[in-house]
Structures are given as structure tokens and as C-alpha cells.
Enzyme design. Structure first.
Site, PDB file in Angstrom:
ATOM      1  N   ASP A   1       0.874  -1.166   0.000  1.00 41.34           N
ATOM      2  CA  ASP A   1       0.000   0.000   0.000  1.00 41.34           C
ATOM      3  C   ASP A   1       0.918   1.225   0.000  1.00 41.34           C
ATOM      4  OD1 ASP A   1      -2.512   1.436   0.289  1.00 41.34           O
ATOM      5  OD2 ASP A   1      -1.885   1.833   2.344  1.00 41.34           O
TER       6      ASP A   1
ATOM      7  N   ASP B   1      -0.143   5.186   0.815  1.00 43.04           N
ATOM      8  CA  ASP B   1      -0.389   6.181   1.853  1.00 43.04           C
ATOM      9  C   ASP B   1      -0.408   5.504   3.218  1.00 43.04           C
ATOM     10  OD1 ASP B   1      -0.917   8.612   3.023  1.00 43.04           O
ATOM     11  OD2 ASP B   1      -3.050   8.600   2.573  1.00 43.04           O
TER      12      ASP B   1
END
Length: 264
Positions: free
Chosen positions: A12, A14
Site C-alpha cells: 500500500d 499512503d
């Protein structure tokens, strides 16, 4: 810290690679370490607004070189992939969304339509966060969905974090469309499995040897578990150690940040 059987990581972004506009740790060193260990890497995000090239450029601004657009998988690309499998001959798709979704659909052979006065019959309605949304665009999407047009959506994230606080995310528009149409969409982004399955397919690795790394239990970790992949939670973003301890089924790996996870 990584198990010996792990051959690839799906990261991922952020909360794992950056927070707001600041990198988390020494990202060039992290990616150099991954390359040194021979680990394949893909980046997977529920954010539908940006293109893969824009993410590559953002990482370049943080000093990370060598990544290519094919390694970035967004929820927009995952929606386009699902639609391409269902409608291999393409067709028009009515879009509630931004350039990331529009471009992904176009590259998959579809004709994206955003005009609220559109009167045709698309093969599907595809939705995502849309910062230029209008009542009339929502109305057209609702009418099409209620008429039986298949309904797809990028991701269910209800909010989006900003320096001022949480603002409406894709899930807020999703809630409006579901309330108005009484139809639940096919969702591509985490915690659904489609996004991570597409990333794994691009990496060419088996699920059992592909580690999903994220900072949110309810999206990244649940998504990885739904896809049948091992999962690692990093504490550099949203979820806390207390939340992790209570999560079921248990998390495979827990680390303060990505650098620690990869052995820096």
C-alpha cells in the site's frame, strides 16, 4: 523479519510509503534493500484518482528510481480489468470518477462517458471518487443502474484524510448511489480481492509467497486475507498495536514501519 518463502511484496502507499506529502523513512534505502534481496514489488492503492505514471513520478520525487508503471495497480485498473473480463468486446461505460478511472477504462478498450445528458445504453456504470460530482451526474448513474445496467465501483473508503481532517471519500458517493438505486456494486478495491489478485498476477508469483503490506486493518489487511495472501501490518499509518492484537484472523507480521519489515 521476512519469512524465507516470500518472493514478492504488494505495498500500500499512503501510510506505508508516505504520509501526506512526506516520505516515511528512507525510501531509496528501502527499495534498494528489496532489490538486494531479489524481492519483486508491486504498489497497490485504493486511490482511483491518479494514474500509474503519476505514482511513479511521485516516488521519483522521493528519490526512488527504477519503478515502472506496470508495477502500480490502482482500484481504477482493477475495475477496468473486471469489466474487460466480463465485456471483452468493450463498449461505452458511464463514469462517475476522475482521470485515473477514465484513462484505465480507455486503455482497457472501453469508451468512457461522463456527460450527465447521455441517453445511450452503456455496458456498465463505473464509479469512484469524483471531486467534480454534480447532482445530475449522480442522477444519470442512478437511472442507468436502476434500469439494470451492471454497477461497478473502485473502492468503499468512506473518508479521505487531509491536514484539516477527514473529508468524503469514494465510499460516500458509493453510499449515495446505493441509497438511490437499491443496488450494491461489484467492488474492485480493498478489502475486495480483485485489486490484490491483479497485482499478484502482474508479479507472476503465487499467493502464498506474496506478502501484502498495509497500514489499515479494514482495507489492506482484510483485503490480503480475502485474497488468500500472507499479510503484514506496519504501524506508520492508521491502525494501532491494540487494534492489531484484537484482529481476527491474526496478522502474520507486525512492524513499526516498512524499513524494519525489510531488515534495515
Amino acid at each position: 523479519m521476512l519469512p524465507a518463502n516470500i518472493q514478492a511484496l504488494i505495498l500500500d502507499m499512503d501510510g506505508v510509503l508516505w504520509r501526506a506529502d512526506q516520505p516515511i523513512g528512507d525510501l531509496p534505502a528501502v527499495f534498494a534493500r528489496l532489490a538486494e534481496r531479489g524481492l519483486k514489488v508491486a504498489l497497490a492503492t485504493n486511490n482511483s484518482t491518479r494514474t500509474p505514471q503519476q505514482y511513479v513520478e511521485r516516488l521519483q520525487a522521493f528519490g526512488v528510481s527504477g519503478l515502472e508503471p506496470w508495477q502500480v495497480v490502482t482500484s481504477s485498473l482493477a475495475v477496468a480489468d473486471l469489466l474487460q473480463k466480463r465485456f471483452p468486446d468493450g463498449g461505452q461505460v458511464f463514469v462517475v470518477g476522475e482521470i485515473g478511472l477514465i484513462e484505465a477504462l480507455g486503455e482497457a478498450g472501453f469508451d468512457p462517458v461522463t456527460d450527465p445528458d447521455y441517453t445511450g445504453r452503456p455496458v456498465a456504470v463505473a464509479g469512484a471518487v469524483d471531486r467534480e460530482i454534480t447532482f445530475w451526474k449522480l442522477s444519470r448513474a442512478t437511472l442507468l443502474i436502476r434500469s439494470g445496467v451492471p454497477f461497478y465501483f473502485t473502492n468503499p473508503d468512506r473518508t479521505f484524510p487531509t491536514p484539516e481532517g477527514l473529508i468524503p471519500g469514494a465510499g460516500a458517493l458509493l453510499a449515495a448511489l446505493v441509497a438511490a438505486s437499491d443496488v450494491e456494486p461489484v467492488v474492485a478495491g480493498k478489502p475486495a480481492a480483485a485489486l490484490l489478485e491483479l497485482a499478484c498476477q502482474r508479479l507472476g508469483t503465487r499467493r502464498s509467497e506474496t506478502l501484502v503490506v498495509g497500514d489499515r486493518l479494514e482495507t489492506d489487511i482484510l483485503g490480503g486475507q480475502n485474497a488468500g495472501m500472507p499479510v503484514a501490518l506496519v504501524l506508520s499509518g492508521v491502525s494501532t498495536p491494540e487494534m492489531a492484537a484484537a484482529w481476527r484472523p491474526p496478522i502474520d507480521l507486525l512492524a513499526p514501519d516498512l524499513a524494519t519489515l525489510v531488515g534495515i
